[in-house]
Write a protein that holds these residues in place. Structure first.
Motif, PDB file in Angstrom:
ATOM      1  N   ILE A  50      26.919  27.713   8.771  1.00 47.31           N
ATOM      2  CA  ILE A  50      26.063  27.414   7.645  1.00 47.31           C
ATOM      3  C   ILE A  50      25.628  28.421   6.753  1.00 47.31           C
ATOM      4  CG2 ILE A  50      24.003  25.902   7.124  1.00 47.31           C
ATOM      5  CD1 ILE A  50      24.503  24.677   9.708  1.00 47.31           C
ATOM      6  N   LEU A  74      27.438  22.678   2.226  1.00 49.03           N
ATOM      7  CA  LEU A  74      27.132  21.996   3.776  1.00 49.03           C
ATOM      8  C   LEU A  74      28.122  20.684   4.301  1.00 49.03           C
ATOM      9  CD1 LEU A  74      23.326  21.775   2.862  1.00 49.03           C
ATOM     10  CD2 LEU A  74      24.519  23.388   4.302  1.00 49.03           C
ATOM     11  N   GLN A  75      28.783  20.439   3.587  1.00 43.32           N
ATOM     12  CA  GLN A  75      29.615  19.287   3.945  1.00 43.32           C
ATOM     13  C   GLN A  75      30.866  19.951   4.556  1.00 43.32           C
ATOM     14  OE1 GLN A  75      29.456  15.761   4.044  1.00 43.32           O
ATOM     15  NE2 GLN A  75      27.643  15.576   2.781  1.00 43.32           N
ATOM     16  N   ASN A  78      29.881  21.224   7.837  1.00 41.63           N
ATOM     17  CA  ASN A  78      29.773  20.317   8.756  1.00 41.63           C
ATOM     18  C   ASN A  78      31.087  19.922   9.413  1.00 41.63           C
ATOM     19  OD1 ASN A  78      28.236  17.909   9.850  1.00 41.63           O
ATOM     20  ND2 ASN A  78      29.992  16.719   9.086  1.00 41.63           N
ATOM     21  N   ILE A 163      23.452  19.037  10.824  1.00 41.69           N
ATOM     22  CA  ILE A 163      25.036  19.422  10.485  1.00 41.69           C
ATOM     23  C   ILE A 163      25.678  19.521  11.458  1.00 41.69           C
ATOM     24  CG2 ILE A 163      25.945  21.180   9.169  1.00 41.69           C
ATOM     25  CD1 ILE A 163      23.780  21.630   7.038  1.00 41.69           C
ATOM     26  N   LEU A 169      28.000  13.342   6.946  1.00 42.28           N
ATOM     27  CA  LEU A 169      26.943  14.146   6.674  1.00 42.28           C
ATOM     28  C   LEU A 169      25.958  13.456   5.781  1.00 42.28           C
ATOM     29  CD1 LEU A 169      24.879  16.514   7.459  1.00 42.28           C
ATOM     30  CD2 LEU A 169      26.329  17.972   6.041  1.00 42.28           C
ATOM     31  N   LEU A 171      22.866  14.071   3.685  1.00 44.56           N
ATOM     32  CA  LEU A 171      21.601  15.200   3.287  1.00 44.56           C
ATOM     33  C   LEU A 171      20.686  14.704   2.533  1.00 44.56           C
ATOM     34  CD1 LEU A 171      24.079  17.797   2.532  1.00 44.56           C
ATOM     35  CD2 LEU A 171      22.472  18.041   4.595  1.00 44.56           C
TER      36      LEU A 171
END
Length: 238
Positions: A50, A74-75, A78, A163, A169, A171
């Motif tokens: 991350i 961030l996806q 993940n 995550i 995911l 957020l």
């Protein structure tokens, strides 16, 4: 134009290893704290994946474009964490909570998953701008528990969003206006599991550094890794 700068520190505390990490990109207006889960190696790797995603994400345009870019990064993180867990850990739980602060001109945004937090401090007042993705937070929202009771609840560390926690995911995010007299504090739960909003308000009001905030958490009895990033306007560029 106001220039914002962050100072961050992380410490393993009383744990044998540190699964926390942080990101400070002053020039791009991005700061984050990350709390890895899954035990040493797994949690540390999840947090590193991350962190590297946030360190390399290209930021441009206004705050909405920056939010989209961070969400996408961030996806991808993940997916990478899920892929690693499936390949090497027999799908053993592996993931991390995260909170990201973005500032561009006079606008800011926060993006988070789990129980990493963002606070805003102005004058003598400190408010939490995030809401923990935990069953205990739901009890607080319902008025069943107060802050102190929530901190000592036996399920205080149970989270339902992180995550690496699932293929999809989700957020949470929020946008808000800012001014140069405000400060922001990002913390992992090793800090706010023992320091109340009132405690943090007092510390920030006294001008405590991020290192002093970590020391206060450890002195109060935190048994977790502790991480804090303090973001404020550079007094020379207000």
């Amino acid at each position: 134009m106001t220039i914002w700068r962050g100072q961050g520190r992380t410490h393993k505390g009383r744990r044998p290893a540190n699964e926390d990490t942080l990101v400070c990109r002053d020039g791009d207006g991005l700061w984050a704290v990350i709390d890895g889960m899954g035990g040493h190696d797994a949690g540390d790797l999840a947090a590193t994946i991350i962190r590297e995603s946030l360190e390399s994400v290209a930021l441009g345009g206004g705050i909405a474009h920056r939010l989209l870019a961070v969400d996408s990064a961030l996806q991808s993180a993940n997916h990478a964490i899920r892929h690693h867990a499936a390949l090497h850990l027999r799908s053993k739980p592996m993931g991390a909570t995260v909170v990201v602060l973005l500032i561009y001109r006079d606008e800011a945004a926060v993006l988070w998953a789990g129980d990493a937090r963002l606070y805003r401090h102005a004058g003598q007042d400190t408010v939490m701008l995030t809401r923990d993705h935990t069953p205990v937070q739901a009890l607080v929202d319902a008025g069943v528990l107060d802050e102190r009771q929530a901190m000592s609840h036996p399920r205080a560390h149970v989270i339902y969003q992180a995550i690496g926690n699932g293929d999809k995911l989700e957020l949470e995010q929020a946008r808000f206006d800012i001014s140069a007299d405000q400060q922001f504090l990002l913390t992992t739960d090793g800090v706010h599991s023992v320091l109340t909003v009132g405690d943090l308000a007092r510390l920030l009001g006294e001008g405590a550094s991020e290192s002093a905030i970590l020391k206060a958490a450890l002195d109060t009895g935190s048994r977790d890794n502790v991480t804090a990033v303090k973001v404020s306007a550079d007094e020379h560029y207000r």
